[in-house]
Design a protein around this motif. Structure first.
Motif, PDB file in Angstrom:
ATOM      1  N   ILE A  18       0.850  -1.188   0.000  1.00  0.00           N
ATOM      2  CA  ILE A  18       0.000   0.000   0.000  1.00  0.00           C
ATOM      3  C   ILE A  18       0.882   1.233   0.000  1.00  0.00           C
ATOM      4  CG2 ILE A  18      -1.824   1.255   1.199  1.00  0.00           C
ATOM      5  CD1 ILE A  18      -2.655  -1.356   2.467  1.00  0.00           C
ATOM      6  N   SER A  19       0.864   1.976  -1.085  1.00  0.00           N
ATOM      7  CA  SER A  19       1.682   3.179  -1.165  1.00  0.00           C
ATOM      8  C   SER A  19       1.034   4.300  -0.379  1.00  0.00           C
ATOM      9  CB  SER A  19       1.829   3.598  -2.627  1.00  0.00           C
ATOM     10  OG  SER A  19       0.580   4.052  -3.135  1.00  0.00           O
ATOM     11  N   PRO A  20       1.823   5.312   0.015  1.00  0.00           N
ATOM     12  CA  PRO A  20       1.243   6.466   0.727  1.00  0.00           C
ATOM     13  C   PRO A  20       0.120   7.121  -0.065  1.00  0.00           C
ATOM     14  CG  PRO A  20       3.630   6.485   0.909  1.00  0.00           C
ATOM     15  CD  PRO A  20       3.286   5.393  -0.067  1.00  0.00           C
ATOM     16  N   ALA A  21       0.289   7.197  -1.386  1.00  0.00           N
ATOM     17  CA  ALA A  21      -0.751   7.821  -2.210  1.00  0.00           C
ATOM     18  C   ALA A  21      -2.027   7.000  -2.183  1.00  0.00           C
ATOM     19  CB  ALA A  21      -0.257   7.980  -3.646  1.00  0.00           C
ATOM     20  N   SER A  22      -1.873   5.661  -2.276  1.00  0.00           N
ATOM     21  CA  SER A  22      -3.041   4.787  -2.264  1.00  0.00           C
ATOM     22  C   SER A  22      -3.767   4.843  -0.932  1.00  0.00           C
ATOM     23  CB  SER A  22      -2.627   3.347  -2.561  1.00  0.00           C
ATOM     24  OG  SER A  22      -2.127   3.238  -3.878  1.00  0.00           O
ATOM     25  N   ALA A  23      -3.003   5.005   0.153  1.00  0.00           N
ATOM     26  CA  ALA A  23      -3.600   5.007   1.487  1.00  0.00           C
ATOM     27  C   ALA A  23      -4.538   6.183   1.690  1.00  0.00           C
ATOM     28  CB  ALA A  23      -2.504   5.020   2.549  1.00  0.00           C
ATOM     29  N   THR A  24      -4.384   7.231   0.897  1.00  0.00           N
ATOM     30  CA  THR A  24      -5.248   8.410   1.039  1.00  0.00           C
ATOM     31  C   THR A  24      -6.444   8.345   0.097  1.00  0.00           C
ATOM     32  OG1 THR A  24      -3.985   9.686  -0.608  1.00  0.00           O
ATOM     33  CG2 THR A  24      -3.264   9.816   1.702  1.00  0.00           C
ATOM     34  N   LYS A  25      -6.456   7.399  -0.815  1.00  0.00           N
ATOM     35  CA  LYS A  25      -7.564   7.275  -1.762  1.00  0.00           C
ATOM     36  C   LYS A  25      -8.658   6.403  -1.183  1.00  0.00           C
ATOM     37  CE  LYS A  25      -5.767   7.934  -6.429  1.00  0.00           C
ATOM     38  NZ  LYS A  25      -5.652   7.284  -7.761  1.00  0.00           N
ATOM     39  N   SER A  26      -9.876   6.653  -1.621  1.00  0.00           N
ATOM     40  CA  SER A  26     -10.987   5.808  -1.196  1.00  0.00           C
ATOM     41  C   SER A  26     -10.889   4.456  -1.884  1.00  0.00           C
ATOM     42  CB  SER A  26     -12.317   6.469  -1.564  1.00  0.00           C
ATOM     43  OG  SER A  26     -12.504   6.467  -2.974  1.00  0.00           O
ATOM     44  N   MET A  27     -11.550   3.461  -1.310  1.00  0.00           N
ATOM     45  CA  MET A  27     -11.584   2.145  -1.921  1.00  0.00           C
ATOM     46  C   MET A  27     -12.228   2.208  -3.311  1.00  0.00           C
ATOM     47  SD  MET A  27     -10.303  -0.460  -0.171  1.00  0.00           S
ATOM     48  CE  MET A  27      -8.880   0.588  -0.008  1.00  0.00           C
ATOM     49  N   ALA A  28     -13.270   2.992  -3.432  1.00  0.00           N
ATOM     50  CA  ALA A  28     -13.952   3.097  -4.726  1.00  0.00           C
ATOM     51  C   ALA A  28     -13.023   3.662  -5.791  1.00  0.00           C
ATOM     52  CB  ALA A  28     -15.194   3.970  -4.594  1.00  0.00           C
ATOM     53  N   ALA A  29     -12.240   4.686  -5.442  1.00  0.00           N
ATOM     54  CA  ALA A  29     -11.311   5.284  -6.398  1.00  0.00           C
ATOM     55  C   ALA A  29     -10.205   4.309  -6.777  1.00  0.00           C
ATOM     56  CB  ALA A  29     -10.709   6.564  -5.809  1.00  0.00           C
ATOM     57  N   LEU A  30      -9.691   3.578  -5.792  1.00  0.00           N
ATOM     58  CA  LEU A  30      -8.647   2.596  -6.073  1.00  0.00           C
ATOM     59  C   LEU A  30      -9.166   1.486  -6.986  1.00  0.00           C
ATOM     60  CD1 LEU A  30      -7.023   2.317  -2.535  1.00  0.00           C
ATOM     61  CD2 LEU A  30      -5.977   3.314  -4.584  1.00  0.00           C
ATOM     62  N   LEU A  31     -10.403   1.053  -6.750  1.00  0.00           N
ATOM     63  CA  LEU A  31     -10.991   0.018  -7.602  1.00  0.00           C
ATOM     64  C   LEU A  31     -11.155   0.528  -9.024  1.00  0.00           C
ATOM     65  CD1 LEU A  31     -12.283  -2.739  -8.043  1.00  0.00           C
ATOM     66  CD2 LEU A  31     -14.433  -1.793  -7.188  1.00  0.00           C
ATOM     67  N   ASN A  32     -11.624   1.748  -9.157  1.00  0.00           N
ATOM     68  CA  ASN A  32     -11.789   2.318 -10.489  1.00  0.00           C
ATOM     69  C   ASN A  32     -10.464   2.415 -11.233  1.00  0.00           C
ATOM     70  OD1 ASN A  32     -14.442   3.275 -11.576  1.00  0.00           O
ATOM     71  ND2 ASN A  32     -14.653   4.040  -9.498  1.00  0.00           N
ATOM     72  N   ASP A  33      -9.394   2.710 -10.505  1.00  0.00           N
ATOM     73  CA  ASP A  33      -8.081   2.884 -11.122  1.00  0.00           C
ATOM     74  C   ASP A  33      -7.390   1.561 -11.439  1.00  0.00           C
ATOM     75  OD1 ASP A  33      -8.425   5.597 -10.861  1.00  0.00           O
ATOM     76  OD2 ASP A  33      -7.121   5.809  -9.117  1.00  0.00           O
ATOM     77  N   SER A  34      -7.874   0.476 -10.861  1.00  0.00           N
ATOM     78  CA  SER A  34      -7.164  -0.787 -10.948  1.00  0.00           C
ATOM     79  C   SER A  34      -7.283  -1.446 -12.317  1.00  0.00           C
ATOM     80  CB  SER A  34      -7.684  -1.756  -9.875  1.00  0.00           C
ATOM     81  OG  SER A  34      -7.049  -3.008  -9.982  1.00  0.00           O
ATOM     82  N   LYS A  35      -6.148  -1.934 -12.819  1.00  0.00           N
ATOM     83  CA  LYS A  35      -6.134  -2.724 -14.051  1.00  0.00           C
ATOM     84  C   LYS A  35      -6.075  -4.220 -13.743  1.00  0.00           C
ATOM     85  CE  LYS A  35      -5.894   1.075 -16.445  1.00  0.00           C
ATOM     86  NZ  LYS A  35      -7.115   1.583 -17.109  1.00  0.00           N
ATOM     87  N   ASP A  36      -5.683  -4.558 -12.526  1.00  0.00           N
ATOM     88  CA  ASP A  36      -5.595  -5.943 -12.078  1.00  0.00           C
ATOM     89  C   ASP A  36      -6.400  -6.049 -10.791  1.00  0.00           C
ATOM     90  OD1 ASP A  36      -4.894  -8.358 -10.825  1.00  0.00           O
ATOM     91  OD2 ASP A  36      -2.861  -8.332 -11.626  1.00  0.00           O
ATOM     92  N   LEU A  37      -7.577  -6.686 -10.866  1.00  0.00           N
ATOM     93  CA  LEU A  37      -8.479  -6.690  -9.720  1.00  0.00           C
ATOM     94  C   LEU A  37      -7.979  -7.586  -8.588  1.00  0.00           C
ATOM     95  CD1 LEU A  37     -12.005  -6.544 -11.385  1.00  0.00           C
ATOM     96  CD2 LEU A  37     -10.552  -4.693 -10.552  1.00  0.00           C
TER      97      LEU A  37
END
Length: 333
Positions: free
Chosen positions: A75-94
């Protein structure tokens, strides 16, 4: 309370959306449940999946809990500040998303990890060629199929394959569900806590407890939580049948087709993944070439006329405004 909600059936506004209904039902079988048997769609998108920070070798076929994970955090520092929904939307590998999400139960990560696994479970069965595995390089092409249309379908297949093929059969299978439910509760998953509050409130038939549960959903504001729980809180049995609470008044379900559709696509407006990774969008694209950018676009396209589309647009905007403003009074009395 299971992550997996299984409604008896689901209605869309337009009769022409039958193929989409079938897809929703397929997803719902793995993912939804209703408090009111025999009711229309409860778009209660809950989930179950597993993961860890330490990568698990593929042969293991299991995603460990955060408590047993080993290795450095992914979990990167940038990812830790993002919502789960945003991270899911950004993901190319679920699967990679699920592996990291499981380590954030305070943000509903267990629920989201499970949701990602279920998306891929249904994706595998959305088209016949993928039922057993992801080994097919391309979709089968009919002799008379338009090359441009096939290219669109095939590109969609390749993208969902890339997003899902790293899940093992076990990780995206139904047998994992019970373990994940227990894991979510044990780890104090934030979305599961609210889900349990909603379940208790509905069972109590106490309007004050229902309002408290609605407040918890709106205050959290997570789009997957809204997708899972809002419609359940608005539906209530009356002497005349099921009805929705809207603006403090009860509206019969049988007269609420556009409202039902708006509740289904509302989470898209709040940030939930609703592109071709969504089963309702994926299946008609892969199977019949009816490809849409999102569930909202698909819903609009399957309404019978401009008047219905305008009504859906205004209803959706009203619901979104009420949810974002946390207006309990726009729903319950």
């Amino acid at each position: 309370m299971s992550f997996i909600h299984r409604p008896r059936h689901m209605r869309w506004v337009a009769a022409g959306a039958a193929v989409i209904c079938a897809t929703v039902l397929s997803f719902g079988y793995h993912y939804r449940q209703t408090d009111h048997p025999g009711t229309p769609a409860l778009e209660s998108r809950r989930s179950n999946a597993a993961p860890s920070v330490g990568l698990v070798e593929k042969r293991d076929g299991n995603l460990p809990s955060a408590a047993t994970a080993t290795g450095p955090s992914k979990i990167s520092p940038a990812s830790a500040t993002k919502s789960m929904a945003a991270l899911l939307n950004d993901s190319k590998d679920l699967r990679a998303f699920a592996m990291n999400a499981i380590n954030r139960p305070e943000a509903g990560g267990v629920t989201y990890a499970a949701y990602a696994a279920n998306l891929c479970l249904v994706a595998r069965t959305a088209v016949l060629v993928t039922i057993m595995d992801w080994t097919a390089e391309d979709l089968p092409r009919a002799d008379l199929e338009d090359p441009h249309l096939f290219a669109i379908r095939n590109a969609s297949y390749k993208r969902i394959k890339a997003a899902c093929q790293s899940f093992s059969d076990y990780e995206s299978g139904g047998e994992r569900d019970i373990q994940l439910i227990a894991q979510a509760k044990a780890q104090g998953d934030a979305l599961e806590k609210v889900a349990l509050q909603v379940k208790t409130a509905i069972a109590s038939n106490d309007i004050s407890r229902r309002k408290s549960a609605l407040a918890a959903v709106l205050n959290n504001g997570d789009p997957l939580l809204v997708s899972n729980q809002l419609e359940r809180l608005l539906l209530e049995k009356t002497p005349d049948g099921l009805a929705y609470w809207i603006d403090g008044k009860q509206v019969p379900v049988m007269n609420s087709a556009v409202l039902q559709t708006a509740l289904v696509v509302l989470p898209c407006r709040l940030g939930l993944v609703c592109d071709e990774r969504s089963p309702e969008v994926l299946a008609p694209c892969l199977n019949s070439g009816k490809c849409y950018a999102s569930r909202v676009e698909l819903a609009m396209a399957n309404l019978p006329d401009d008047a219905q589309r305008a009504k859906l647009t205004s209803t959706l905007a009203s619901l979104e405004s009420a949810v974002r403003a946390r207006r309990i009074d726009r729903f319950l009395p």
